[in-house]
Scaffold this motif. Structure first.
Motif, PDB file in Angstrom:
ATOM      1  N   ILE A   1       4.488  31.853  61.653  1.00 31.34           N
ATOM      2  CA  ILE A   1       3.121  31.374  61.990  1.00 31.34           C
ATOM      3  C   ILE A   1       1.301  31.383  61.904  1.00 31.34           C
ATOM      4  O   ILE A   1       0.964  30.959  60.775  1.00 31.34           O
ATOM      5  N   VAL A   2       1.621  32.433  62.789  1.00 30.77           N
ATOM      6  CA  VAL A   2       0.161  33.404  62.631  1.00 30.77           C
ATOM      7  C   VAL A   2       0.024  33.663  60.510  1.00 30.77           C
ATOM      8  O   VAL A   2      -1.560  33.451  59.957  1.00 30.77           O
ATOM      9  N   GLN A   3       0.906  34.730  60.054  1.00 29.52           N
ATOM     10  CA  GLN A   3       0.767  34.304  58.578  1.00 29.52           C
ATOM     11  C   GLN A   3      -0.141  33.467  57.983  1.00 29.52           C
ATOM     12  O   GLN A   3      -1.199  33.075  57.369  1.00 29.52           O
ATOM     13  N   VAL A   4      -0.032  31.675  57.844  1.00 30.38           N
ATOM     14  CA  VAL A   4      -0.042  31.329  57.774  1.00 30.38           C
ATOM     15  C   VAL A   4      -1.164  30.639  57.908  1.00 30.38           C
ATOM     16  O   VAL A   4      -2.168  29.888  57.487  1.00 30.38           O
ATOM     17  N   THR A   5      -1.852  30.218  59.500  1.00 26.00           N
ATOM     18  CA  THR A   5      -2.924  29.806  59.888  1.00 26.00           C
ATOM     19  C   THR A   5      -3.969  31.074  59.638  1.00 26.00           C
ATOM     20  O   THR A   5      -4.997  30.569  59.950  1.00 26.00           O
TER      21      THR A   5
END
Ligand SMILES: Nc1ncnc2c1ncn2[C@@H]1O[C@H](COP(=O)(O)OP(=O)(O)OP(=O)(O)O)[C@@H](O)[C@H]1O
Ligand SMILES: Nc1ncnc2c1ncn2[C@@H]1O[C@H](COP(=O)(O)OP(=O)(O)OP(=O)(O)O)[C@@H](O)[C@H]1O
Ligand SMILES: [Mg+2]
Ligand SMILES: [Mg+2]
Ligand SMILES: O=P([O-])([O-])[O-]
Lengths: 271, 314, 296, 294, 271
Positions: B267-271
């Motif tokens: 999730i953090v990678q994508v955000t």
């Protein structure tokens, strides 16, 4: 007041004079300090086997301190200093060789407020055996029953020994705590105001139990209830300000005390 | 109402006035309502989370088959040719980290808690607990670099086959991060077992260990479980440590020595990454978030069930 | 030097502007954007500039939502994104700010790699189902498995590498991916058989600990990335432009935004070099300044 | 009877040495675990401090972020964090204590209450990224706050709310019933009893539990990233609808820069953050000691 | 036992027959259930102004329940149902118009365990005034002193009224709780075993205090100590299993009870 006490006292069975004078505890010149506070002053007391010994005295006089010293529960209080000796069956309880765990196994204790473990009735009693490495189910089962019978609790709880001990009434809990001691077949049982948190009915039951137990165990009981001391004990020690004012047969203490302070206390002139 | 021989005191006069003037207190009626509304906020938060996640998740499942999501063993959303969305590698990544962290933190955390509550002096306890509590607040990026630049090299000295990015080092460091949580809360639970219970056991000749293990620990079990659940939840939800020290390769291999990716780090990678708004990748974070939410929900339910079963009243 | 640009930058007659400028987007471009914002606010303290780093895609998301005036990107805008902007009625202009030379690096102890061609890179990095050893790349290289370190598949850097090297083929699945270039540096430093790539600045900062690999360009020369080779375009194909996208309407309506755009282009060259990137040729900035002028 | 009892007792006494040994060994293990944890945490701290301490200077506090490490400072982040916490603390404290009072003092033991309670313990375990997603959708987008102090503050407040609630509930539950009875017995209303007896008694517990929760809010990065808090902010906010940056964001950014000086700055930033945490914890300890001197 | 009690009882001052028969409390056909458990059964009891009325009976007979009903503290227990009426000064305490807050202001209560607030001595007493909106410093100061004097505590604490109440001894704390009631100038004071947690000296002090207070207040006291009931009360109600077995002057109850169960209980044959 005094009259009343005498009346009660006279109901007590006569002292067993025939028994030879064997001491379970012999306290010699015991002093104890909480930090700077001199709580026990030069105590000398020999406690006889199979006696019920009552310790009475006004609040703060050192009754609990003394009884906690007898099984070294006092070690748990930080900053306590002692000198003098206490001999349990002729062994110095303060010596390195005498492990507290052994002392406490031989000397059971019942507290003011019932303090069963948050476990089932059964487990409460089995606890002592288990920690001492007794694993045999049958021995445990038998001991649980025997102890509960010994504490006059068996009939009341036999159908629910696997239920939580906290479901019992206060008086039942206190008898459970006594049963818990009995499981280890102790030599002495120390009791610190065991009935002061109980209602009269439960108190009566516990007192009756003590009367039965004295056949087999030496009992030392702290109480602030003089009637109780008069009713159940053979010997009484009167503590005042950390000192033993008088130690004698209960009859003597309540009817013809040697020391005027004892008389004053007994007759309700103070304390 | 007053007895005649008694002069009326100012206090009674005032009270009299108060009750004769009527004692209608609107405040007493309004306050519970206000408080109820406050309590509703936390419920609304859950509702908000579920709604937020569910709408975008539904959109996501318009593009990606739900069967693929649960059965495919590959998570490869960035492939230009044929992206695969199988949640399993991310779940596995989360499980690996959580497992290692728990195996590391639970025994150590409980040992420390038992030490502090049953063996240590009051002074030691008073010093240690605030220190641990401060450390519970250290930002997790710090732990992340600690894992990458300290723990990993140390481990690689011992096990040369360990890759730079692996599950073990971040797992251990996530464990280190949650130790303070477990210690602090378990210690609270242990020391709130009443002293008389402890004395009861000691007076029967039990050693400290016997008292602690057979009486105190079971009595505090539900509090201890709660601390573990909170710690493990943080391990499941931990993001930065894993992003930094575990790489970001979704992997379905059971191997612990190689790089992986967890649900949170995805999730953090994508955000922080490149995915455009409205793309399938963008919606995928909500589907992963939803899975994560269900995951923690399930764990909490389980823990509550267990704690109810073993609760010992005192 | 800055003094000269100041005079031009505030050509409204040294007037003090006011306003808020929100910038978001690529983390690669962030250092440049931060530097520009820092300098700009020294001159126009009443203009409040914020710079975020939501990533190129995340930046566009906000740009499309109209939440930002500038969107930094480490790759050109995608078709879907410009479509979405068109749908939202937002016209924009692309500004190039600097070059970044993607640097291919290996471990310091790697004494066999002297240079690599694009084909060799592709052969190594594309997933062909078999584990790749150094010896598979060139005869005589050790028979050791290559360890790959790459920026995360969701980054602009990866995007660019994908475009010019992988050409949309699947990246080697054994590659270790990380969003943080410092983490990749650690990876290559700690692993004798490692190869990785990342922004030039990260190589520059760690050049004592890792070894950069010269890449053979179309002319057949093996070129190492450095300021000259990147600016001149000799270092190819791995040097890539960095962008910021600005909303035309914002330039037209808000003096501060126009001034900021102008200021950016005037100072990008110097500031980019300050933070480890490479400036564009002079004339590129001038061209873009004219475009801005036309939008006001 | 007498005899068997004695024998049994001897048998038990004979085992004491072994049990004591076990106790000793286990104590050793526990001590080792404690020492190990302490050492690891000390190593962590040492690394941070030795790296960051040289960068702590007055300028570091005075300056905004900069591309030049030697000029870069942490002012915006520190002030921004303070602004954010000025949303988080009252929001979470009021909602948390209010909810706890409702649940402990007013709520009937109904299915609804049980459900709320379960919901709260579940929320405590929801990962912070998920709260980030919530904040992004609800506060930034739906409420239209944008990536401002208020949006981030509310997000963080919701994140720590469950912990505040649970801590407050425990503190409130620990208030002796006798005290409440005493107050009611004097004719106090329910709210008066809560406000004047229950809360003062519970405050140390509430404070210590909540401060731990707030420490977490100060150190969390992931939700801020997801909410989209900017990193470069060279001005101080003047209101809750302004943009801002926070300590973990600044630290996060510095750690990801190529230049090692920035990494050192990050360490200096972490020292500041730890100092803030220590300060907050000292306040908790102070409150605990002050109110417990009864 | 009975003899003893009589002896004590005879020391009591003669009942004041001259005072007109005004009732503070009149309980009519009161029934109370805890869930299914019928704890009070058809209680009828009229309690006279300025009397000390003792309630005795074995544990669990409903003493506490009854006294808690008198000031509606029983409302705090969930699942309690009542019927019948209790009139306080001819007002139905269960009626909507009679707010519990007013009732409890007029009727003070002292609990088994001393329960001072964790505040200063001064604040403990000021508490009641403050919640009732009395803010005038002077009135508060005067009331604090008056109440402490009324509770025979002033001399012991006058130099440290701003110190924490928890620094007081148990007996002092209990008198502080009484002073706290007095501050509101109540009409009736309810006491539920107020000395059962105290040592004998403190008990004596509290008993003396009760003797003084009865000049101005009506007092209803629950006790499991029959000597105490005999010593201090004018009237005694004997509860058994939730019923009032007998209610009469203390003299009658202790010396010539009408009901044999009362006699059995008084003379210690059960309970
Ligand atoms: N842990 C302690 N630290 C300091 N002083 C203590 C401690 N425990 C007891 N004391 C003091 O030692 C004295 C004796 O206390 P102890 O508890 O033995 O009295 P007691 O006779 O049992 O009184 P009570 O009847 O109230 O139980 C008292 O003055 C008490 O204040
Ligand atoms: N909250 C309660 N819920 C259910 N039953 C209760 C509750 N409180 C008391 N009871 C029951 O009601 C009966 C009367 O209780 P009460 O406390 O009034 O007795 P009591 O006479 O005060 O006894 P004691 O002398 O032990 O204080 C008992 O059987 C008790 O078990
Ligand atoms: Mg004592
Ligand atoms: Mg009662
Ligand atoms: O932040 P990016 O440059 O990787 O999009």
């Amino acid at each position: 007041m005094k009259m009343a006490l005498t009346a009660v006292n006279s109901k007590k069975k006569p002292e067993m004079m025939e028994q030879e004078e064997r001491l379970v505890y012999n306290t010699k010149n015991l002093n104890l300090w909480y930090g700077d506070h001199h709580a026990l002053k030069n105590i000398n007391l020999g406690i006889k086997e199979k006696d019920v010994t009552a310790i009475i005295g006004p609040s703060g006089c050192g009754k609990s301190t003394y009884i906690k010293t007898l099984n070294r529960m006092i070690d748990l209080v930080p900053g306590v200093k002692t000198n003098g000796t206490i001999e349990y069956r002729e062994r110095d309880i303060f010596s390195k060789e005498f492990l507290v765990e052994e002392l406490r196994t031989r000397v059971g204790m019942v507290f003011q407020k019932p303090n069963p473990f948050p476990k089932s009735i059964y487990e409460n009693i089995a606890f002592g055996l288990k920690i001492h490495g007794i694993k045999n189910k049958q021995i445990i089962n038998e001991t649980v029953e025997k102890s509960l019978r010994g504490a006059a609790l068996w009939d009341e709880v036999k159908d629910r020994i696997h239920e939580p001990a906290y479901g019992l009434s206060g008086g039942q809990q206190q008898r459970l705590c006594i049963a818990r001691c009995l499981a280890l077949e102790p030599d002495v049982i120390l009791m610190d105001e065991p009935t002061s948190a109980l209602d009269p009915v439960s108190t009566l039951k516990v007192e009756e139990l003590i009367q039965e137990l004295k056949e087999r165990y030496s009992i030392i009981i702290v109480t602030h209830n003089m009637q109780q001391a008069a009713r159940i004990s053979d010997k009484t020690a009167f503590f005042l300000n950390g000192e033993v004012v008088e130690f004698d047969s209960t009859d003597t203490i309540f009817n013809s005390p040697a020391d005027s302070r004892t008389d004053d206390y007994i007759s309700g002139r103070f304390g | 109402m007053k007895t005649p021989n008694q002069d009326v005191s100012p206090v009674q006069q005032l009270l009299e006035k108060k009750y004769n003037g009527g004692f209608l207190n609107r405040r007493e009626k309004i306050i519970p309502i206000v408080l109820f509304i406050m309590a509703a906020v936390s419920v609304l938060t859950t509702v908000g989370i579920v709604l937020t996640l569910i709408f975008e998740t539904v959109t996501f499942f318009k593009d990606v088959s739900i069967v693929e999501f649960f059965t495919a063993t590959e998570w490869y959303p960035f492939s230009n040719t044929d992206p695969v969305y199988g949640i399993w590698p991310l779940v596995l990544g989360t499980l690996k980290i959580t497992l290692i962290a728990s195996l590391f933190a639970i025994p150590i955390g409980l040992a420390v808690a038992l030490y502090l509550s049953e063996y240590a002096s009051t002074r030691t306890r008073k010093i240690m607990k605030p220190i641990l509590e401060v450390l519970a607040g250290v930002p997790t990026i710090v732990y992340g670099f600690f894992a990458l630049t300290f723990i990993t090299p140390v481990l690689r000295e011992i096990f040369p086959s360990l890759e730079l990015f692996n599950a073990i080092s971040p797992g251990i460091v996530v464990g280190i991060m949650i130790i303070p949580t477990i210690v602090s809360l378990s210690e609270d639970a242990l020391s709130s077992v009443p002293e008389p219970v402890r004395h009861g056991a000691l007076a029967m000749g039990s050693t400290k260990w016997e008292t602690a293990s057979k009486v105190i620990f079971p009595a505090a079990l539900s509090g201890i479980l709660a601390s573990i659940v909170l710690g493990v939840s943080r391990a499941i939800g931990e993001t930065m440590i894993v992003s930094i020290a575990a790489g970001s390769t979704p992997s379905a291999a059971l191997d612990l020595t190689s790089s992986l990716q967890t649900m949170t780090s995805y999730i953090v990678q994508v955000t922080t990454g490149d995915a455009g708004f409205g793309t399938t990748i963008y919606y995928s974070i909500y589907s992963v978030g939803f899975t994560l939410f269900v995951f923690t929900l399930a764990m909490n339910m389980l823990a509550q069930f267990i704690s109810k079963r073993f609760r010992e009243e005192y | 030097e800055t003094g000269a640009t100041t005079d031009e930058g505030t050509e409204g007659g040294g007037e003090q502007l006011q306003g808020e400028i929100a910038i978001d987007g690529s983390s690669t471009v962030y250092p440049i954007a931060e530097a520009v914002a820092e300098e700009f606010m020294l001159e126009q303290p009443d203009v409040q500039v914020t710079v975020g780093l939501s990533g190129t895609g995340g930046g566009f998301e906000k740009f499309i939502a109209g939440e930002t005036q500038f969107s930094n990107a480490s790759r050109p805008i995608k078709d879907e994104e410009s479509q979405a902007l068109a749908d939202a009625g937002i016209e924009f202009t692309e500004l190039q700010l600097a070059y970044d030379g993607l640097s291919v690096v290996v471990n310091k102890d790697n004494d066999w790699v002297d240079q690599l061609t694009v084909d060799e890179l592709k052969k190594m990095w594309v997933d062909n189902g078999t584990a790749v050893k150094w010896s598979d790349v060139r005869e005589g290289w050790p028979e050791e498995e290559i360890k790959f370190y790459s920026p995360g598949t969701d980054s602009g850097t990866y995007d660019y590498f994908n475009e010019v090297i992988l050409e949309d083929a699947q990246i080697n699945k054994t590659a270790t991916l990380s969003e943080d270039d410092n983490v990749l540096v650690q990876g290559v430093t700690g692993d004798a058989n490692a190869i990785g790539y990342f922004g030039y600045a990260y190589y520059l900062e760690n050049k004592d600990n890792i070894k950069v690999v010269p890449i053979v360009n179309e002319a057949g020369e093996a070129v190492e990335p450095n300021a000259e080779t990147i600016e001149s375009g000799e270092y190819a194909p791995l040097s890539r432009p960095l962008f910021t996208y600005v909303s035309n309407a914002a330039i037209a309506d808000e003096e501060a935004v126009a001034a900021y755009a102008q200021f950016t282009l005037e100072n990008a060259a110097a500031l980019a070099e300050d933070v480890g990137y490479v400036s564009l040729p002079e004339e590129k900035y001038t061209e873009q300044l004219e475009t801005i002028e036309g939008l006001k | 009877m007498e005899n068997t009892a004695r024998v049994k007792s001897e048998e038990m006494v004979g085992r004491i040495d072994g049990r004591l040994m076990k106790n000793k060994v286990i104590k050793g293990i526990f001590l080792a675990a404690t020492a190990f944890t302490t050492i690891i945490l000390m190593v962590l701290l040492y690394r941070i401090i030795s790296q960051g301490a040289p960068y702590l200077s007055w300028d570091f506090f005075q300056n905004f972020a900069s591309r030049r490490p030697e000029q870069a400072g942490i002012k915006a982040a520190v002030i921004g964090t303070i602004w954010m916490m000025s949303v988080v603390i009252p929001t979470a404290a009021i909602l948390g204590v209010g909810t706890a009072i409702y649940l402990e003092e007013y709520a009937k033991k109904s299915a609804l209450t049980r459900w709320i309670q379960m919901n709260i313990s579940n929320l405590a375990g929801v990962p912070s990224v998920v709260f980030g997603l919530l904040g992004l959708t609800i506060f930034v987008r739906v409420f239209g706050f944008g990536n401002t102090i208020i949006a981030a503050g509310f997000t963080m407040a919701l994140l720590v709310l469950p912990v505040v609630i649970v801590a407050s509930q425990e503190a409130i539950r620990a208030v002796p019933n006798e005290l409440k009875e005493a107050s009611f017995g004097l004719g106090a209303t329910k709210w008066q009893t809560i406000y004047r007896v229950v809360l003062p008694y519970a405050i140390p517990g509430i404070a210590t539990g909540s401060i731990l929760a707030f420490s977490r809010a100060i150190g969390e990065t992931a939700p801020l990233i997801v909410v989209g808090i900017p990193t470069f902010v060279a001005f101080l906010p003047s209101g809750y609808l302004d943009q801002f940056t926070a300590l973990p964001m600044q630290i996060y950014n510095w750690t990801s820069r190529p230049q090692v000086e920035f990494h050192n700055l990050a360490a200096a930033g972490i020292i500041i953050l730890l100092a803030v945490l220590i300060l907050m914890n000292s306040v908790a300890v102070w409150i605990r000691n002050r109110f417990q001197a009864r």
